[in-house]
Design an enzyme around this catalytic site. Structure first.
Site, short mmCIF file in Angstrom:
data_model
loop_
_atom_site.label_atom_id
_atom_site.label_comp_id
_atom_site.label_asym_id
_atom_site.label_seq_id
_atom_site.Cartn_x
_atom_site.Cartn_y
_atom_site.Cartn_z
N SER A 285 -9.00 5.37 -8.72
CA SER A 285 -7.99 4.97 -9.88
C SER A 285 -8.78 4.92 -11.04
CB SER A 285 -7.34 3.86 -9.42
OG SER A 285 -6.49 3.35 -10.64
N HIS B 167 -6.95 9.62 -9.24
CA HIS B 167 -5.46 8.84 -9.30
C HIS B 167 -5.27 8.44 -10.66
CE1 HIS B 167 -2.18 6.98 -7.54
NE2 HIS B 167 -2.27 5.93 -8.30
N ASP C 235 -2.75 6.71 -13.05
CA ASP C 235 -1.53 5.82 -13.43
C ASP C 235 -0.97 6.13 -14.68
OD1 ASP C 235 -1.64 4.50 -10.73
OD2 ASP C 235 -3.56 3.81 -11.52
N MET D 37 1.86 4.34 -16.98
CA MET D 37 2.64 3.15 -17.21
C MET D 37 3.50 3.30 -18.41
SD MET D 37 0.25 0.36 -15.73
CE MET D 37 -1.30 1.05 -14.60
N HIS E 250 0.54 9.44 -10.78
CA HIS E 250 1.30 8.27 -10.41
C HIS E 250 2.33 7.94 -11.38
CE1 HIS E 250 1.80 3.96 -8.35
NE2 HIS E 250 3.05 4.58 -8.62
N MET F 51 2.68 1.33 -2.01
CA MET F 51 2.12 0.17 -2.72
C MET F 51 1.64 -1.03 -1.91
SD MET F 51 1.40 1.48 -5.66
CE MET F 51 0.91 0.08 -6.61
N ASP G 84 -2.29 2.22 -2.03
CA ASP G 84 -2.58 1.90 -3.51
C ASP G 84 -2.67 0.24 -3.62
OD1 ASP G 84 -3.55 1.79 -6.12
OD2 ASP G 84 -2.15 3.12 -6.67
#
Length: 239
Positions: free
Chosen positions: A32, A57, A59, A61, A90, A161, A199
């Site tokens: 990540s 990965h 992320d 947000m 993601h 998650m 994750d």
């Protein structure tokens, strides 16, 4: 009655005598970027790729669905120029449908959205596939796999998650192992070609638990990027 149905679906396979199962799919490691050094992001992507990680990965947000703000399409586009790894995006955002095309065009290979963030999950799956990416659905720890019942035939991956989303370095939530196990049997019983990604709080110890339960794509951040030997850390996650 809805709650009874939900619990029956989620717990259908939790009381079987066999708790450890044979994993036919190879384990995929997805470091990540949430735990990477943002001043040296390109170098950190290369480091984990050279150490054997298959996925990166990423992320995303929005400061609304989760508290932090992180990672736009421009970062994906920049990293795509230097990496051959699978980009596993993601989306931890409200209104994920507004971001699909931008991330697909930037170089995403897999785009995962949260079932909690949309009323039109099936439409989003179609949108992701039309954009040329694989489609994934993510579930928070408090969301039942029952929510996937009408969707799982159409997705390529389910992300469970194992911490509450939004921050790196959290402690693994132990009762998510049963949820992974139940999802694995739902996929196996219906002979579906669907990966199970996990994750949150993944290290060598928790990796063994989630692999035994049926997960085959493991996201790890601080465990990998905080290691003195990244190659050894990645190897330890495979078991």
């Amino acid at each position: 009655m809805a709650h009874e149905h939900e619990h029956a679906y989620e717990n259908e396979h939790l009381h079987e005598e066999e708790t450890h199962i044979h994993i036919e799919r190879p384990t995929i490691i997805a470091p990540s970027l949430l735990s990477a050094d943002f001043a040296n992001l390109g170098a950190d992507v290369r480091r984990v790729e050279e150490a054997g990680a298959e996925y990166i990965h990423i992320d995303v947000m929005d400061g609304t669905f989760v508290p932090n703000i992180m990672m736009g399409p421009c970062i994906v586009e920049s990293l795509r120029k230097i990496s051959q790894a699978v980009f596993d995006v993601h989306l931890m955002v409200e209104h994920p449908e507004t971001h699909i095309d931008a991330f697909a065009q930037a170089g995403a290979d897999i785009i995962t959205f949260h079932v909690e963030a949309t009323h039109h999950a099936h439409r989003l799956i179609q949108q992701i596939k039309a954009a040329g990416c694989k489609a994934g659905i993510a579930l928070n720890p408090g969301t039942s796999i029952y929510t996937l019942e009408e969707l799982i035939d159409d997705v390529d991956m389910v992300l469970l998650m194992t911490v509450n989303p939004g921050f790196g370095g959290q402690k693994f939530i132990e009762n998510t192992v049963g949820k992974i196990h139940a999802l694995y049997h739902t996929i196996a019983d219906n002979e579906l070609d669907v990966d199970i990604e996990v994750d949150g709080g993944i290290n060598a110890e928790t990796a063994e638990s989630v692999r035994s339960a049926g997960a085959n794509v493991l996201v790890a951040g601080s465990y990998i990027y905080g290691a003195s030997d990244i190659t050894a850390a990645i190897h330890s996650l495979r078991g």
